[in-house]
Design an enzyme around this catalytic site. Structure first.
Site, mmCIF file in Angstrom:
data_model
loop_
_atom_site.group_PDB
_atom_site.id
_atom_site.type_symbol
_atom_site.label_atom_id
_atom_site.label_comp_id
_atom_site.label_asym_id
_atom_site.label_seq_id
_atom_site.Cartn_x
_atom_site.Cartn_y
_atom_site.Cartn_z
ATOM 1 N N ASN A 95 1.107 -1.303 -0.069
ATOM 2 C CA ASN A 95 -0.233 0.308 0.022
ATOM 3 C C ASN A 95 0.935 1.080 0.126
ATOM 4 O O ASN A 95 1.700 1.767 0.751
ATOM 5 C CB ASN A 95 -1.010 0.227 1.533
ATOM 6 C CG ASN A 95 -1.682 0.716 0.757
ATOM 7 O OD1 ASN A 95 -1.653 2.162 0.386
ATOM 8 N ND2 ASN A 95 -2.902 1.134 2.457
ATOM 9 N N CYS A 108 -2.424 5.487 0.469
ATOM 10 C CA CYS A 108 -3.182 6.316 1.723
ATOM 11 C C CYS A 108 -3.009 8.228 1.516
ATOM 12 O O CYS A 108 -1.697 7.964 0.828
ATOM 13 C CB CYS A 108 -2.506 5.551 2.446
ATOM 14 S SG CYS A 108 -3.422 6.611 4.479
HETATM 15 C C1 SIN Z 1 -5.612 3.900 3.095
HETATM 16 O O1 SIN Z 1 -6.620 4.292 2.731
HETATM 17 O O2 SIN Z 1 -4.944 3.240 2.143
HETATM 18 C C2 SIN Z 1 -5.900 3.399 4.797
HETATM 19 C C3 SIN Z 1 -6.881 4.138 5.065
HETATM 20 C C4 SIN Z 1 -6.856 4.351 6.132
HETATM 21 O O3 SIN Z 1 -7.109 3.783 7.286
HETATM 22 O O4 SIN Z 1 -7.113 5.907 6.418
#
Ligand code: SIN
Length: 302
Positions: free
Chosen positions: A125, A128
Site C-alpha cells: 500500500n 493512502c
Molecule cells: C488507505 O487508504 O490506504 C488506508 C485508509 C486509512 O486507514 O485511513
C-alpha cells in the site's frame, strides 16, 4: 455459464472479485465471512511494523455519492496480526497481506512476515492519501517505489502487488516503476483525496480534516487509470474503485483489468455483493457471447 476464473501472476482465482483492503478484513472472523460470501481472495487491512490506533472519530462519512474515510491506518502491528493469519492458514481462499511502510527495509520485513504467516501474495500500500510518512509520500516517487518493490521481490517468493493512488501527476510512470522493480501486478486505484466541510461549524468534519473518497463516484477515475496503465505495462492490473455491480466490473475488464477488488460496495450491497456481482457478470457475458474473462480484458483499446 461463462468461466469466471482468472489468473493474476501465479494466483489462480475462482472468480474475478476480491475483497479490497480496508473493509471487513481486520480479523480472521470478518475475513472468513467475506470468503463465505464468495470473494475469490481477501486483501487484509493494511498492516505496519507497530500497532497503530488510527485517528480520532469521526473517521468515516457517508456522502451523497460515496464514502469519505480517514481511519489513519489503525492496525495491531505485524507481530500481533500473526494470530489472525494463523486462524486462516487452512483456508483454500488466497489471503493477500496488505502492508504499509515508509522505506524499503520495513516493507521487506513486513512482506517476509506475511509470507511466513501463509499469505498467498503481498499488496504494497503506497497510496493512502493522508497518512504522513506512509502511503502517497512513497507512492508518488517512482525511483523510491522501484527500489522498494525490487527489495521486496528479492526477499519473498510470493507475488508482490502494488496498489497505486490516482492522485499523482503520471500514474503510468509510477506503474512502470513498479514493473521495473519486478512487481507481479498493479492494483489501481486507492481512494481519492477529499474533504467535507460542515457549513454550520465552518470546519472539516473528519477529525483528520482530509480523507479518501471511495464508491461509485470514483469509478470513472479508476477506469481511466486502469485503461492508461494496462496499455503500458506487461503485468496484470487489478481494478478497484466504485465497483458495485457486474456491469461496473465488465467496464474495468474492458479497460484492461484482469480482476477487480470490491470495498465500499460491501457497505452498500452487503457482504453478498461478491455473489451478486459474479452472477451479474455471468448474465452479461452469456447475453453478449463471452465465455472467459480474458476475452474481455482490454477490448476497449481497439
Ligand atoms: C488507505 O487508504 O490506504 C488506508 C485508509 C486509512 O486507514 O485511513
Amino acid at each position: 455459464m461463462a468461466d469466471l476464473s482468472t489468473i493474476i501472476g501465479s494466483l489462480r482465482l475462482k472468480n474475478p472479485t476480491l475483497l479490497a483492503s480496508g473493509i471487513m478484513d481486520e480479523d480472521a472472523g470478518s475475513m472468513q465471512r467475506m470468503i463465505d460470501c464468495g470473494a475469490s481472495a481477501i486483501v487484509t487491512k493494511s498492516i505496519g511494523m507497530q500497532p497503530r490506533e488510527g485517528y480520532a472519530n469521526p473517521t468515516v462519512l457517508e456522502l451523497e455519492y460515496g464514502l469519505l474515510n480517514a481511519m489513519g491506518l489503525p492496525n495491531p502491528g505485524i507481530d500481533q496480526f500473526a494470530q489472525e493469519m494463523k486462524k486462516l492458514q487452512k483456508s483454500k481462499t488466497p489471503i493477500i497481506g496488505s502492508i504499509y511502510a515508509a522505506d524499503a527495509e520495513e516493507f521487506v520485513a513486513l512482506a517476509s512476515k506475511m509470507e511466513q504467516y501463509g499469505a498467498a501474495a503481498v499488496e504494497l500500500n503506497v497510496s493512502c492519501p493522508h497518512a504522513k510518512r506512509y502511503g502517497l509520500e512513497v507512492g508518488c516517487d517512482a525511483t523510491l517505489l522501484q527500489t522498494i518493490v525490487s527489495s521486496v521481490k528479492q526477499q519473498v517468493k510470493i507475488p508482490v502487488f502494488v496498489k497505486l493512488s490516482p492522485s499523482v501527476v503520471n500514474i503510468v510512470e509510477i506503474a512502470q516503476a513498479a514493473e521495473k522493480g519486478n512487481a507481479d501486478a498493479i492494483v489501481a486505484i486507492n481512494t481519492v483525496k477529499g474533504m467535507k466541510i460542515d457549513l454550520e461549524t465552518a470546519h472539516p468534519i473528519l477529525a483528520n480534516r482530509t480523507g479518501g473518497y471511495s464508491g461509485k463516484a470514483i469509478k470513472p477515475i479508476g477506469v481511466r487509470c486502469v485503461y492508461d496503465i494496462a496499455q503500458n505495462v506487461n503485468i496484470p492490473v487489478i481494478g478497484v474503485g466504485g465497483i458495485t455491480t457486474g456491469e461496473d466490473a465488465i467496464e474495468y475488464f474492458m479497460a484492461g483489468a484482469s480482476a477487480v477488488q470490491i470495498g465500499s460496495a460491501v457497505y452498500y450491497r452487503g457482504p453478498d455483493v461478491f455473489r451478486h456481482v459474479c452472477k451479474e457478470i455471468n448474465v452479461w457475458m452469456d447475453t453478449h457471447g463471452y465465455k472467459k474473462i480474458c476475452e474481455l480484458v482490454g477490448v476497449a483499446y481497439q
